[in-house]
Write an enzyme that holds these catalytic residues in place. Structure first.
Site, PDB file in Angstrom:
ATOM      1  N   LYS A 184       0.836  -1.211   0.000  1.00 47.00           N
ATOM      2  CA  LYS A 184       0.000   0.000   0.000  1.00 47.00           C
ATOM      3  C   LYS A 184       0.875   1.268   0.000  1.00 47.00           C
ATOM      4  O   LYS A 184       2.093   1.184   0.033  1.00 47.00           O
ATOM      5  CB  LYS A 184      -0.942  -0.036   1.219  1.00 47.00           C
ATOM      6  CG  LYS A 184      -1.852  -1.278   1.233  1.00 47.00           C
ATOM      7  CD  LYS A 184      -3.004  -1.172   0.258  1.00 47.00           C
ATOM      8  CE  LYS A 184      -3.591  -2.476  -0.199  1.00 47.00           C
ATOM      9  NZ  LYS A 184      -4.345  -3.278   0.703  1.00 47.00           N
TER      10      LYS A 184
HETATM   11  C1  LIG Z   1      -5.546  -4.245   0.938  1.00 45.98           C
HETATM   12  C2  LIG Z   1      -6.993  -4.025   0.999  1.00 45.98           C
HETATM   13  C3  LIG Z   1      -7.767  -4.441   2.089  1.00 45.98           C
HETATM   14  C4  LIG Z   1      -7.227  -5.309   3.188  1.00 45.98           C
HETATM   15  O1  LIG Z   1      -6.197  -4.745   3.903  1.00 45.98           O
HETATM   16  P1  LIG Z   1      -5.368  -5.634   4.941  1.00 45.98           P
HETATM   17  O2  LIG Z   1      -4.614  -4.588   5.707  1.00 45.98           O
HETATM   18  O3  LIG Z   1      -4.473  -6.523   4.149  1.00 45.98           O
HETATM   19  O4  LIG Z   1      -6.318  -6.383   5.790  1.00 45.98           O
HETATM   20  C5  LIG Z   1      -9.107  -4.109   2.110  1.00 45.98           C
HETATM   21  N1  LIG Z   1      -9.678  -3.419   1.116  1.00 45.98           N
HETATM   22  C6  LIG Z   1      -8.973  -3.018   0.039  1.00 45.98           C
HETATM   23  C7  LIG Z   1      -9.676  -2.248  -1.032  1.00 45.98           C
HETATM   24  C8  LIG Z   1      -7.626  -3.319  -0.062  1.00 45.98           C
HETATM   25  O5  LIG Z   1      -6.938  -2.938  -1.152  1.00 45.98           O
END
Ligand SMILES: *Cc1c(COP(=O)(O)O)cnc(C)c1O
Length: 388
Positions: A184
């Site tokens: 991210k």
């Molecule tokens: C990455 C992501 C998640 C989940 O995040 P985690 O921290 O891995 O639990 C949820 N929604 C979206 C749109 C994502 O891209």
């Protein structure tokens, strides 16, 4: 596979290493001053009253739906063009995810008018996702929510730092949920944040994050409280000091890294503008994106798999966002959802390709990618398509 150009890349350096070392030397590893500093800094950055660091965004979303009261008799409206956690977190509460289609092949965000058409007497809330970091039409979403007495949870996993008319995403709905997963815009490995402006919800979030207990280890350590009660069903969804320390450093870099992402996207736009068999969604879009990913949509008839294979052979890693949630076996079996329910989402899932994007992606690399794209598309034109 050793990629020439990978889909994403991290900006981790000496500062993060030093911050982690400091935490390890302090021997206080979970729920302490560094986590509090991270929360305070994040809340301040967003311009929101409360921020709670958690284990990941999936936990953040689960907490959000739980404290907003979702349960087995409720329906929560969500896009299906998202990572499965957006919908799974609704299922954890026993509520039913009802999927709304996205707006168009140019606007991959959930359509407010389609949300409106899915509202029933059982609808309790709406979950929106700011796809790739582009702001949903929050004005219209909040208007619909108010008119129908629904809550709004924002899945801001793609969009830390993005804003709409100067207001940061994640602060429009009752609760915003962020992800700090390794790919991210702000990374801690695993990690997430729950934000809200509502004092009552904040108290609940704090408890549910930590077993439903009324007081936390750190408060007790400081001598504020000597006993605790358990008032809600809670979980252990805490983050630790090590990750919070990484997060604090990463937060300082976020604005600049988002700007570098924007520059890379601009370069892509310039270099791809005359490629006819491909469109770039979110043209002239509202707000300021965080440019988490760079999606393109291939023209009808272009073989997406062949296109991705050709790029892979040039050492370029691509992805697709997303296989639609309503077509996963678990969702089909549990709710009877079938193909045809969300025509735009389904079409995008067949034609979308995500190209590499990260802050240090250089224009020479983008030129290399665009050349590979031209070659891949040209090759497809020359090879007659044989229908099975
Ligand atoms: C990455 C992501 C998640 C989940 O995040 P985690 O921290 O891995 O639990 C949820 N929604 C979206 C749109 C994502 O891209």
């Amino acid at each position: 596979m050793n990629w020439k150009i990978s889909l994403s890349d991290l900006d981790i350096g000496q500062e993060e290493i030093a911050a982690v070392t400091e935490v390890l030397q302090s021997k206080w590893l979970t729920m302490g001053p560094v986590t509090q500093d991270f929360e305070t800094a994040f809340a301040q950055y967003l311009g929101v009253k409360h921020a709670f660091a958690v284990a990941n965004c999936t936990a953040a979303l689960h907490i959000a739906h739980q404290v907003l009261g979702a349960g087995p008799d409720d329906e929560i409206i969500s896009p299906a063009l998202t990572f499965v956690a957006t919908a799974n977190s609704i299922l954890y509460t026993g509520a039913t995810p009802v999927f709304a289609d996205v707006t168009s092949l140019d606007d991959l965000n959930v359509s407010p008018e389609n949300i409106l058409s899915r509202i029933t007497p059982k609808t309790k809330g709406i979950s929106v996702v700011h796809y790739a970091g582009y702001p949903c039409d929050m004005e219209r979403v909040m208007q619909i929510a108010q008119e129908h007495n629904l809550y709004v949870v924002e899945d801001v996993a793609h969009a830390p730092g993005a804003n709409l008319n100067g207001k940061k995403l994640g602060t429009f709905g009752q609760i915003g949920c962020f992800s700090f997963f390794s790919n991210k815009n702000l990374v801690t490995g695993e990690g997430g944040m729950v934000v809200t402006n509502d004092d009552e919800l904040a108290e609940k979030i704090k408890r549910v994050r930590s077993h439903g207990m009324t007081s936390l280890t750190w408060d007790r350590h400081k001598g504020h409280a000597y006993a605790y009660d358990v008032t809600d069903l809670g979980y252990n969804y805490r983050i630790d000091e090590i990750r919070a320390a990484i997060g604090l450093v990463q937060l300082k870099k976020l604005e600049q890294n988002n700007e570098l992402r924007a520059t890379a996207v601009e370069t892509y736009h310039k270099m791809l503008h005359d490629v006819e068999e491909l469109t770039i969604p979110f043209s002239d879009y509202r707000g300021h994106s965080s440019h988490h990913i760079f999606p393109v949509v291939l023209a009808p008839g272009v073989d997406t798999n062949q296109f991705r294979t050709d790029l892979r052979e040039q050492g370029i890693q691509t992805s697709m966002h997303y296989p639609p949630v309503h077509l996963f076996s678990h969702y089909q079996e549990k709710f009877g959802y079938t193909r045809g329910l969300l025509p735009v989402t389904e079409e995008i899932s067949e034609r979308e390709v995500t190209l590499p994007l990260y802050p240090t992606l250089e224009s020479e690399s983008i030129a290399y990618i665009v050349n590979a794209i031209r070659a891949a598309l040209k090759r497809q034109k020359q090879v007659p398509v044989i229908q099975p």
